[in-house]
Motif scaffolding. Sequence first.
Motif, short mmCIF file in Angstrom:
data_model
loop_
_atom_site.label_atom_id
_atom_site.label_comp_id
_atom_site.label_asym_id
_atom_site.label_seq_id
_atom_site.Cartn_x
_atom_site.Cartn_y
_atom_site.Cartn_z
N ALA A 39 0.81 -1.22 0.00
CA ALA A 39 0.00 0.00 0.00
C ALA A 39 0.85 1.27 0.00
CB ALA A 39 -0.93 0.00 1.21
N LYS A 40 2.15 1.14 -0.08
CA LYS A 40 3.03 2.30 0.05
C LYS A 40 2.91 3.27 -1.13
CE LYS A 40 6.48 0.39 3.21
NZ LYS A 40 6.26 1.37 4.30
N THR A 41 2.82 2.77 -2.32
CA THR A 41 2.69 3.67 -3.48
C THR A 41 1.37 4.42 -3.43
OG1 THR A 41 4.07 2.22 -4.85
CG2 THR A 41 2.65 3.80 -6.00
N GLU A 42 0.30 3.72 -3.07
CA GLU A 42 -1.01 4.37 -2.94
C GLU A 42 -0.99 5.45 -1.86
OE1 GLU A 42 -5.59 3.21 -1.58
OE2 GLU A 42 -4.07 1.65 -1.83
N ALA A 43 -0.32 5.16 -0.75
CA ALA A 43 -0.23 6.14 0.34
C ALA A 43 0.53 7.38 -0.12
CB ALA A 43 0.44 5.52 1.55
N ARG A 44 1.62 7.17 -0.85
CA ARG A 44 2.39 8.31 -1.37
C ARG A 44 1.54 9.14 -2.32
NH1 ARG A 44 6.38 6.37 -5.38
NH2 ARG A 44 7.67 5.65 -3.64
N ASP A 45 0.83 8.49 -3.21
CA ASP A 45 -0.01 9.21 -4.17
C ASP A 45 -1.10 10.01 -3.44
OD1 ASP A 45 1.51 8.10 -6.19
OD2 ASP A 45 0.03 6.53 -6.68
N GLY A 46 -1.54 9.52 -2.30
CA GLY A 46 -2.59 10.20 -1.55
C GLY A 46 -2.16 11.50 -0.89
N LEU A 47 -0.85 11.75 -0.82
CA LEU A 47 -0.38 12.99 -0.20
C LEU A 47 -0.94 14.22 -0.90
CD1 LEU A 47 3.39 12.14 0.40
CD2 LEU A 47 1.54 12.13 2.08
N ALA A 48 -1.10 14.15 -2.21
CA ALA A 48 -1.62 15.30 -2.97
C ALA A 48 -2.99 15.72 -2.47
CB ALA A 48 -1.67 14.95 -4.46
N ALA A 77 7.21 13.78 -3.43
CA ALA A 77 5.74 13.82 -3.38
C ALA A 77 5.26 14.69 -2.22
CB ALA A 77 5.17 12.41 -3.27
N ALA A 78 5.91 14.57 -1.06
CA ALA A 78 5.53 15.37 0.10
C ALA A 78 5.79 16.85 -0.15
CB ALA A 78 6.32 14.91 1.33
N THR A 79 6.90 17.15 -0.81
CA THR A 79 7.23 18.54 -1.12
C THR A 79 6.22 19.16 -2.07
OG1 THR A 79 9.59 18.11 -0.78
CG2 THR A 79 9.02 20.04 -2.11
N ILE A 80 5.91 18.44 -3.12
CA ILE A 80 4.95 18.95 -4.12
C ILE A 80 3.56 19.11 -3.49
CG2 ILE A 80 3.75 18.36 -6.27
CD1 ILE A 80 6.35 17.04 -7.21
N ALA A 81 3.21 18.23 -2.55
CA ALA A 81 1.90 18.31 -1.89
C ALA A 81 1.81 19.49 -0.93
CB ALA A 81 1.62 17.01 -1.15
N GLY A 82 2.96 20.06 -0.54
CA GLY A 82 2.95 21.22 0.34
C GLY A 82 3.17 20.92 1.80
N ALA A 83 3.77 19.76 2.11
CA ALA A 83 4.04 19.41 3.51
C ALA A 83 5.02 20.41 4.12
CB ALA A 83 4.60 17.99 3.59
N ASP A 84 4.90 20.61 5.42
CA ASP A 84 5.80 21.53 6.13
C ASP A 84 7.16 20.91 6.39
OD1 ASP A 84 3.95 23.87 6.82
OD2 ASP A 84 2.79 22.15 7.54
N GLY A 85 7.20 19.60 6.51
CA GLY A 85 8.48 18.97 6.82
C GLY A 85 8.43 17.48 6.60
N LEU A 86 9.61 16.88 6.64
CA LEU A 86 9.76 15.44 6.49
C LEU A 86 10.30 14.84 7.78
CD1 LEU A 86 11.59 15.28 3.02
CD2 LEU A 86 9.12 15.11 3.44
N TYR A 87 9.68 13.79 8.26
CA TYR A 87 10.28 12.95 9.28
C TYR A 87 11.10 11.90 8.54
CZ TYR A 87 8.51 14.43 13.82
OH TYR A 87 8.31 15.13 15.00
N VAL A 88 12.41 11.97 8.71
CA VAL A 88 13.31 11.12 7.93
C VAL A 88 13.84 10.02 8.83
CG1 VAL A 88 15.30 11.08 6.41
CG2 VAL A 88 13.97 13.19 6.63
#
Length: 282
Positions: A39-48, A77-88
């Motif tokens: 489900a990881k690809t679907e979850a990433r796509d859902g960030l938008a 994907a997180a950057t393009i979606a407008g997230a404030d930050g990444l937990y790496v």
Amino acid sequence: MISSLLYVPGNAARFLEKAGQRGADAIIIDLEDAVPENAKTEARDGLAKWVPEIKQSGCKVFVRVNHTDRLIDDAVAATIAGADGLYVPKVSSPDVLARLVESLEPHEKDRSPIAFVPLIEDMTGLFEVRAIAKAPRVLALAAGGEDLATAMDARPTPEVLRYPKLMIHYAAKEAGVLSMGLLRTVADFADKDALRAAALEAREFGFDGASCIHPSVVPILNESFAPTAEEVAWAQKVIAANAEEAAAGRGAFMLDGKFVDAPIVTRAQNLLRRTEKGRATP
């Protein structure tokens, strides 16, 4: 001020649609441990969809990316979606963050650079934490308690996690970035009294906030990390008295039977600054 961060699985629409209503200062959309491989690809796509939708509620949105070969694609994907930050996750050196910066810059021409929260989760990262804390874009440091314990072949008890978490905390304070966490694991959220005690303890040590995996913990974190009304009144009294004493040429003085000098005045100023940025509890 970020006192509370709530993890939400990136593939769980029923949790994501309510995430912004939970009262947390920030939501962490999790693409890593909480999401099965298929489900990881679907979850990433859902960030938008989910990042801007949750941000409309007024809280910040972070994304915990995968540390594998999915890292760059998740981060973009997180950057393009407008997230404030990444937990790496599993950051073991500043090189990982430098590689992220290089990969993300082409996608940030019309937006502010995304911030990083490195998760220290193994022994290499623990002993490189000072360098990691000073890397570009680091907003905060946090520990992965369960992973740290696993890396030590240990159980994630408070005694086991206390020293490594304090090492990470001290590195954050040296670097001037936020320090997020409790001196215990957050996986056991059922014992609310223990969590409250741990949050109050973390605040005593100077931690700025903590994450949780269940919305019932959010109010505990918000209350525990916020200055109380009594603390605010004390800080205001110290600042006012210091102004009077300074005008009289005195740098140290007695207030209500207690000695006050520059470090205590600075502590009062910091507390009031924190109150201005967030909330105070009654």
